[in-house]
Design a protein around this motif. Structure first.
Motif, mmCIF file in Angstrom:
data_model
loop_
_atom_site.group_PDB
_atom_site.id
_atom_site.type_symbol
_atom_site.label_atom_id
_atom_site.label_comp_id
_atom_site.label_asym_id
_atom_site.label_seq_id
_atom_site.Cartn_x
_atom_site.Cartn_y
_atom_site.Cartn_z
ATOM 1 N N LYS A 136 0.785 -1.245 -0.105
ATOM 2 C CA LYS A 136 -0.036 0.067 0.005
ATOM 3 C C LYS A 136 0.691 1.253 -0.181
ATOM 4 O O LYS A 136 0.263 2.209 -0.363
ATOM 5 C CB LYS A 136 -0.916 0.138 1.315
ATOM 6 N N ASP A 137 2.161 1.349 0.507
ATOM 7 C CA ASP A 137 2.797 2.536 0.701
ATOM 8 C C ASP A 137 3.731 2.811 -0.579
ATOM 9 O O ASP A 137 4.377 3.669 -0.787
ATOM 10 C CB ASP A 137 3.889 2.153 1.915
ATOM 11 N N ASP A 138 3.340 1.793 -1.805
ATOM 12 C CA ASP A 138 4.363 2.279 -2.897
ATOM 13 C C ASP A 138 3.321 2.689 -3.980
ATOM 14 O O ASP A 138 2.368 1.963 -4.538
ATOM 15 C CB ASP A 138 4.870 0.826 -3.575
ATOM 16 N N ASP A 139 3.224 4.270 -4.199
ATOM 17 C CA ASP A 139 2.459 4.913 -4.990
ATOM 18 C C ASP A 139 2.510 4.522 -6.397
ATOM 19 O O ASP A 139 1.860 5.161 -7.245
ATOM 20 C CB ASP A 139 2.413 6.410 -4.555
ATOM 21 N N ILE A 191 -3.235 0.923 -4.968
ATOM 22 C CA ILE A 191 -4.415 1.708 -4.331
ATOM 23 C C ILE A 191 -5.198 2.383 -5.226
ATOM 24 O O ILE A 191 -6.326 2.515 -5.098
ATOM 25 C CB ILE A 191 -3.636 2.772 -3.327
ATOM 26 N N ASP A 192 -4.593 2.545 -6.455
ATOM 27 C CA ASP A 192 -5.420 3.132 -7.509
ATOM 28 C C ASP A 192 -6.498 2.162 -8.076
ATOM 29 O O ASP A 192 -7.652 2.579 -8.267
ATOM 30 C CB ASP A 192 -4.551 3.425 -8.767
ATOM 31 N N PHE A 193 -6.132 0.805 -8.208
ATOM 32 C CA PHE A 193 -7.175 -0.240 -8.426
ATOM 33 C C PHE A 193 -8.160 -0.393 -7.400
ATOM 34 O O PHE A 193 -9.201 -0.424 -7.646
ATOM 35 C CB PHE A 193 -6.213 -1.567 -8.442
ATOM 36 N N LEU A 194 -7.648 -0.294 -5.861
ATOM 37 C CA LEU A 194 -8.510 -0.684 -4.843
ATOM 38 C C LEU A 194 -9.625 0.739 -4.912
ATOM 39 O O LEU A 194 -10.876 0.524 -4.572
ATOM 40 C CB LEU A 194 -8.062 -0.527 -3.675
ATOM 41 N N THR A 195 -9.076 2.023 -4.984
ATOM 42 C CA THR A 195 -9.740 3.285 -5.143
ATOM 43 C C THR A 195 -10.970 3.136 -6.328
ATOM 44 O O THR A 195 -12.326 3.514 -5.908
ATOM 45 C CB THR A 195 -9.038 4.356 -5.365
ATOM 46 N N ALA A 196 -10.522 2.698 -7.474
ATOM 47 C CA ALA A 196 -11.374 2.692 -8.657
ATOM 48 C C ALA A 196 -12.512 1.899 -8.664
ATOM 49 O O ALA A 196 -13.702 1.963 -8.567
ATOM 50 C CB ALA A 196 -10.786 2.570 -9.707
ATOM 51 N N VAL A 218 -8.939 5.104 1.250
ATOM 52 C CA VAL A 218 -8.643 3.644 0.809
ATOM 53 C C VAL A 218 -7.430 3.037 1.296
ATOM 54 O O VAL A 218 -7.266 1.831 1.685
ATOM 55 C CB VAL A 218 -9.000 3.544 -0.672
ATOM 56 N N LYS A 219 -6.200 3.850 1.212
ATOM 57 C CA LYS A 219 -5.032 3.558 1.702
ATOM 58 C C LYS A 219 -4.965 3.162 2.806
ATOM 59 O O LYS A 219 -4.353 2.130 3.163
ATOM 60 C CB LYS A 219 -4.153 4.755 1.104
ATOM 61 N N VAL A 220 -5.452 4.044 3.884
ATOM 62 C CA VAL A 220 -5.315 3.710 5.259
ATOM 63 C C VAL A 220 -6.292 2.437 5.458
ATOM 64 O O VAL A 220 -5.829 1.420 6.309
ATOM 65 C CB VAL A 220 -5.903 4.922 5.967
ATOM 66 N N THR A 221 -7.237 2.509 5.060
ATOM 67 C CA THR A 221 -8.314 1.342 5.443
ATOM 68 C C THR A 221 -7.798 -0.178 4.661
ATOM 69 O O THR A 221 -7.744 -0.949 5.174
ATOM 70 C CB THR A 221 -9.770 1.390 4.661
ATOM 71 N N ALA A 222 -7.045 -0.003 3.451
ATOM 72 C CA ALA A 222 -6.369 -1.303 3.232
ATOM 73 C C ALA A 222 -5.336 -1.824 3.891
ATOM 74 O O ALA A 222 -5.219 -2.969 3.878
ATOM 75 C CB ALA A 222 -6.042 -0.925 1.454
ATOM 76 N N GLY A 223 -4.600 -0.905 4.710
ATOM 77 C CA GLY A 223 -3.598 -1.289 5.523
ATOM 78 C C GLY A 223 -4.173 -2.071 6.431
ATOM 79 O O GLY A 223 -3.239 -3.135 7.239
#
Length: 375
Positions: A88-91, A96-101, A120-125
């Motif tokens: 998740k920490d590699d932008d 994270i782009d895929f998860l957000t979309a 989304v980034k925080v939640t996914a972590g």
């Protein structure tokens, strides 16, 4: 477009082809492909399968054809792919782009508020570690029970002894998992004097045959033995197909006689509070423009009340399915939702309803769901 952009680049990593990070260049490639969104259509089969349906669910010939197709594939000719481990920490990896979309596409389907990428980034972590442990174990255990259903074990003698419930606690080490027989369904009481004294979550009140809405109300009150307050779709109590509060309005009266307002009962003022002032002023003002203004307020409220009575009477005399459609069908401005609603209703022969009912003591009754079969 955001979903295509993130998904395509995730696949690019797995198949070891260069990323397309330039959004304008990616957009141009998509335009050149002239992709078309296929129109949604309901399944061709006119029958909705239920748990009670017996017989083969899958065509054996189709299974054999699929097996033959798989056996014909030469594994040596397949390209090697690379695992795309989540980070998740590699932008720059598009995760994270895929998860957000994906999240926001699903949110659009259910009219849920969209989520920012940072959220989304925080939640996914927080979610990913759980998905890899307890959730995965639960899914595996559930699948085992599903396989028992596929094998028909639920139809055999002593079926309950062949199915299990499970409790998992990873913090207890060797005692992490315990298997036990499933608990019987919780029995709930309606506290009504009708034919349904108690029920479980598997039970439902079944009404068959298309009837008028007012007849359905009478049938439910007779069968359950309570006073029906509201009737609404399952899971949506914001709209009602029937509301008893409108029944009281049938006896309301707003009239103008001999220059004086007749308002009965006092509950009328809760809907038209401006009538209080009108009643007071009509008793004081002489003939003239000011008095005429208050008379018009009374006449306008009387017209509105009559409209409510006429609409409610027409609604109650209409068929239940027609009343349901009138209340629930999306407007022409929501064409896609309207199309989906029509397609589902066309192939469904029943309506899932929920009732709010009072006991003889005036308390809310606990009721099973209602299955109203109209064709």
């Amino acid at each position: 477009m955001e979903y295509l952009y993130a998904t395509s680049n995730c696949y690019a990593f797995m198949w070891k082809v260069p990323f397309v990070r330039n959004r304008d260049a990616f957009h141009q490639r998509v335009v050149q492909l002239r992709l078309q969104v296929p129109a949604w259509s309901a399944p061709s089969s006119g029958k909705v399968e239920t748990e009670e349906d017996d017989g083969e669910k899958v065509d054996p010939a189709a299974i054999e054809a699929l097996k033959a197709e798989l056996y014909a594939v030469d594994p040596n000719s397949l390209a090697e792919c690379e695992a795309h481990d989540f980070e998740k920490d590699d932008d720059t990896n598009f995760h994270i782009d895929f998860l957000t979309a994906s999240t926001n596409l699903r949110a659009s389907n259910y009219d849920i508020k969209h989520t920012e990428r940072s959220t989304v980034k925080v939640t996914a972590g927080r979610i990913i570690p759980a998905l890899a442990t307890t959730t995965a174990m639960i899914c595996g255990l559930v699948d085992v029970e599903f396989l028992k259903l596929v094998l028909g074990m639920h139809k055999e003698e002593g079926a309950l002894d062949k199915f299990y419930n499970a409790n998992i606690n990873l913090a207890t080490g060797l005692q992490a998992m315990n298997l036990f027989r499933p608990e019987p369904a919780i029995v709930r009481k309606t506290n009504l004097r009708g034919s349904v004294a108690e029920f479980t979550s598997w039970d439902k009140v079944e009404i068959e045959g298309e009837i008028a809405l007012k007849e359905l109300v009478k049938k439910l009150e007779s069968k359950l033995g309570g006073q029906l307050q509201r009737l609404h779709p399952v899971g949506n109590d914001k709209v009602s197909i029937y509301d008893s509060s409108q029944v009281k309005m049938l006896d309301w009266r707003i009239d103008l006689q001999d220059g004086q307002a007749v308002i009965e009962p006092d509950e009328v003022y809760s809907t038209w509070p401006q009538l209080k002032m009108a009643v007071q002023m009509l008793g004081k003002l002489p003939d003239g423009p000011a008095r005429k203004n208050f008379e018009n307020q009374v006449l306008s409220a009387a017209k509105s009340l009559q409209g409510v009575k006429d609409n409610f009477a027409s609604h109650c005399n209409s068929k239940c399915s027609e009343a349901y459609i009138k209340v629930l069908r999306p407007s022409d401005e929501e064409a896609e939702k309207q199309k989906y609603f029509d397609a589902v209703l066309e192939r469904r022969n029943y309506l899932p309803l929920q009732a709010d009912m009072l006991t003889e003591e005036g308390e809310d009754a606990d009721l099973p769901l209602i299955k109203y079969t109209f064709r």
